[in-house]
Motif scaffolding. Structure first.
Motif, PDB file in Angstrom:
ATOM      1  N   LYS A 187       0.835  -1.193   0.000  1.00 46.21           N
ATOM      2  CA  LYS A 187       0.000   0.000   0.000  1.00 46.21           C
ATOM      3  C   LYS A 187       0.872   1.245   0.000  1.00 46.21           C
ATOM      4  CE  LYS A 187      -3.947  -2.141   0.526  1.00 46.21           C
ATOM      5  NZ  LYS A 187      -4.217  -2.895  -0.652  1.00 46.21           N
ATOM      6  N   ALA A 188       0.453   2.262  -0.733  1.00 47.80           N
ATOM      7  CA  ALA A 188       1.170   3.540  -0.758  1.00 47.80           C
ATOM      8  C   ALA A 188       1.012   4.222   0.599  1.00 47.80           C
ATOM      9  CB  ALA A 188       0.610   4.437  -1.856  1.00 47.80           C
ATOM     10  N   PRO A 189       2.076   4.831   1.111  1.00 50.44           N
ATOM     11  CA  PRO A 189       1.964   5.499   2.407  1.00 50.44           C
ATOM     12  C   PRO A 189       1.062   6.730   2.308  1.00 50.44           C
ATOM     13  CG  PRO A 189       4.087   5.956   1.411  1.00 50.44           C
ATOM     14  CD  PRO A 189       3.404   4.944   0.541  1.00 50.44           C
ATOM     15  N   GLU A 190       0.352   6.987   3.382  1.00 51.26           N
ATOM     16  CA  GLU A 190      -0.515   8.158   3.438  1.00 51.26           C
ATOM     17  C   GLU A 190       0.341   9.414   3.514  1.00 51.26           C
ATOM     18  OE1 GLU A 190      -3.904   8.413   3.408  1.00 51.26           O
ATOM     19  OE2 GLU A 190      -3.940   6.281   2.949  1.00 51.26           O
ATOM     20  N   PRO A 191       0.015  10.452   2.739  1.00 50.21           N
ATOM     21  CA  PRO A 191       0.792  11.691   2.844  1.00 50.21           C
ATOM     22  C   PRO A 191       0.567  12.347   4.201  1.00 50.21           C
ATOM     23  CG  PRO A 191      -1.105  12.009   1.418  1.00 50.21           C
ATOM     24  CD  PRO A 191      -1.054  10.547   1.775  1.00 50.21           C
ATOM     25  N   ALA A 192       1.613  13.012   4.675  1.00 51.13           N
ATOM     26  CA  ALA A 192       1.512  13.693   5.962  1.00 51.13           C
ATOM     27  C   ALA A 192       0.506  14.833   5.846  1.00 51.13           C
ATOM     28  CB  ALA A 192       2.874  14.234   6.383  1.00 51.13           C
ATOM     29  N   PRO A 193      -0.313  15.047   6.872  1.00 54.57           N
ATOM     30  CA  PRO A 193      -1.284  16.132   6.798  1.00 54.57           C
ATOM     31  C   PRO A 193      -0.578  17.494   6.810  1.00 54.57           C
ATOM     32  CG  PRO A 193      -1.271  15.184   8.991  1.00 54.57           C
ATOM     33  CD  PRO A 193      -0.382  14.329   8.133  1.00 54.57           C
TER      34      PRO A 193
END
Length: 135
Positions: A37-43
Protein backbone atom coordinates in the motif's frame (compact mmCIF):
# COMPACT_ATOMS: atom_id res chain seq x y z
CA UNK A 1 25.11 -37.73 -0.53
CA UNK A 2 24.00 -36.66 -3.98
CA UNK A 3 20.38 -36.77 -2.86
CA UNK A 4 21.11 -34.41 0.06
CA UNK A 5 22.73 -31.87 -2.27
CA UNK A 6 19.68 -31.95 -4.57
CA UNK A 7 17.34 -31.43 -1.59
CA UNK A 8 19.41 -28.52 -0.30
CA UNK A 9 19.48 -26.92 -3.75
CA UNK A 10 15.71 -27.34 -4.15
CA UNK A 11 15.08 -25.89 -0.66
CA UNK A 12 17.35 -22.91 -1.33
CA UNK A 13 15.71 -22.28 -4.74
CA UNK A 14 12.23 -22.54 -3.22
CA UNK A 15 13.18 -20.14 -0.42
CA UNK A 16 14.51 -17.59 -2.91
CA UNK A 17 11.42 -17.97 -5.07
CA UNK A 18 9.08 -17.41 -2.10
CA UNK A 19 11.16 -14.51 -0.78
CA UNK A 20 10.60 -12.68 -4.06
CA UNK A 21 6.83 -12.67 -3.44
CA UNK A 22 7.09 -10.40 -0.41
CA UNK A 23 9.16 -7.66 -2.06
CA UNK A 24 6.57 -6.05 -4.35
CA UNK A 25 6.49 -2.32 -3.70
CA UNK A 26 3.96 0.18 -5.05
CA UNK A 27 5.75 0.48 -8.43
CA UNK A 28 6.27 -3.27 -9.07
CA UNK A 29 4.85 -4.79 -12.27
CA UNK A 30 2.63 -7.23 -10.38
CA UNK A 31 -1.15 -7.27 -9.98
CA UNK A 32 -2.60 -4.55 -7.72
CA UNK A 33 -3.55 -6.93 -4.86
CA UNK A 34 0.09 -8.05 -4.51
CA UNK A 35 1.54 -4.53 -4.19
CA UNK A 36 2.35 -2.82 -0.94
CA UNK A 37 0.00 0.00 0.00
CA UNK A 38 1.17 3.54 -0.76
CA UNK A 39 1.96 5.50 2.41
CA UNK A 40 -0.51 8.16 3.44
CA UNK A 41 0.79 11.69 2.84
CA UNK A 42 1.51 13.69 5.96
CA UNK A 43 -1.28 16.13 6.80
CA UNK A 44 -0.56 19.78 6.02
CA UNK A 45 0.02 22.02 8.97
CA UNK A 46 -1.98 25.23 9.14
CA UNK A 47 -0.43 28.19 7.28
CA UNK A 48 1.72 30.28 9.61
CA UNK A 49 0.96 33.90 10.44
CA UNK A 50 4.06 35.31 8.75
CA UNK A 51 3.21 38.93 9.55
CA UNK A 52 3.04 38.19 13.28
CA UNK A 53 6.20 36.04 13.19
CA UNK A 54 8.23 38.76 11.52
CA UNK A 55 6.84 41.57 13.64
CA UNK A 56 7.91 39.66 16.77
CA UNK A 57 11.26 38.44 15.45
CA UNK A 58 12.46 40.50 12.49
CA UNK A 59 16.09 39.55 13.17
CA UNK A 60 15.34 36.02 11.94
CA UNK A 61 15.43 37.47 8.40
CA UNK A 62 17.39 40.73 8.61
CA UNK A 63 20.35 41.73 10.74
CA UNK A 64 19.81 44.71 13.02
CA UNK A 65 22.74 46.49 11.31
CA UNK A 66 20.81 46.56 8.02
CA UNK A 67 18.07 48.75 9.57
CA UNK A 68 15.13 47.21 7.66
CA UNK A 69 12.36 49.68 6.84
CA UNK A 70 9.03 49.33 5.02
CA UNK A 71 9.00 45.55 5.56
CA UNK A 72 6.37 43.75 3.50
CA UNK A 73 5.47 40.04 3.24
CA UNK A 74 3.58 37.83 0.79
CA UNK A 75 1.08 35.14 1.63
CA UNK A 76 2.66 31.84 2.73
CA UNK A 77 2.68 29.03 0.19
CA UNK A 78 3.16 25.32 0.84
CA UNK A 79 6.77 24.34 0.17
CA UNK A 80 6.83 22.10 -2.91
CA UNK A 81 10.26 20.69 -2.03
CA UNK A 82 9.36 19.38 1.39
CA UNK A 83 7.42 20.04 4.56
CA UNK A 84 6.73 23.55 5.73
CA UNK A 85 5.89 26.84 4.07
CA UNK A 86 7.62 29.55 2.05
CA UNK A 87 6.95 33.28 1.85
CA UNK A 88 8.61 36.31 0.30
CA UNK A 89 9.82 39.30 2.33
CA UNK A 90 10.76 42.74 1.00
CA UNK A 91 12.40 45.62 2.84
CA UNK A 92 14.45 48.75 2.33
CA UNK A 93 17.93 47.92 3.68
CA UNK A 94 21.12 49.77 4.52
CA UNK A 95 24.62 48.28 4.17
CA UNK A 96 27.00 47.89 7.11
CA UNK A 97 28.84 51.07 6.12
CA UNK A 98 25.58 53.05 5.98
CA UNK A 99 25.04 53.09 2.23
CA UNK A 100 21.41 52.43 1.14
CA UNK A 101 21.00 49.06 -0.62
CA UNK A 102 17.47 49.76 -1.83
CA UNK A 103 14.67 47.23 -1.82
CA UNK A 104 15.86 43.68 -1.20
CA UNK A 105 13.64 40.59 -1.50
CA UNK A 106 14.17 37.28 0.27
CA UNK A 107 12.40 33.92 0.15
CA UNK A 108 12.04 32.47 3.62
CA UNK A 109 11.31 28.88 4.57
CA UNK A 110 9.16 28.27 7.64
CA UNK A 111 9.15 24.91 9.40
CA UNK A 112 7.39 24.22 12.71
CA UNK A 113 6.54 27.90 13.13
CA UNK A 114 10.18 29.08 12.87
CA UNK A 115 12.06 30.73 10.00
CA UNK A 116 14.57 28.02 9.12
CA UNK A 117 16.13 29.47 5.96
CA UNK A 118 16.32 32.70 3.98
CA UNK A 119 17.69 33.22 0.50
CA UNK A 120 17.92 36.26 -1.71
CA UNK A 121 15.74 35.79 -4.76
CA UNK A 122 16.96 35.49 -8.33
CA UNK A 123 15.55 37.15 -11.43
CA UNK A 124 13.27 34.22 -12.37
CA UNK A 125 11.87 33.70 -8.86
CA UNK A 126 8.10 33.79 -8.26
CA UNK A 127 8.55 36.44 -5.56
CA UNK A 128 8.70 39.03 -8.34
CA UNK A 129 4.98 38.55 -9.10
CA UNK A 130 3.74 38.18 -5.50
CA UNK A 131 1.54 40.78 -3.81
CA UNK A 132 2.90 42.15 -0.54
CA UNK A 133 1.32 43.51 2.64
CA UNK A 134 3.11 45.64 5.24
CA UNK A 135 3.73 44.13 8.67
Amino acid sequence: MRRDIVHIALMAGGALWLAGCGMADIRSPVPEFMRAKAPEPAPLEAPPDVRRMLSEKLDSVFTSASHPEHVRVSEPRHNLRGPGWTACVRAELTSVIGKPLGTQTYRITIADGVVSDRRQIEADDTCVTESYEPI
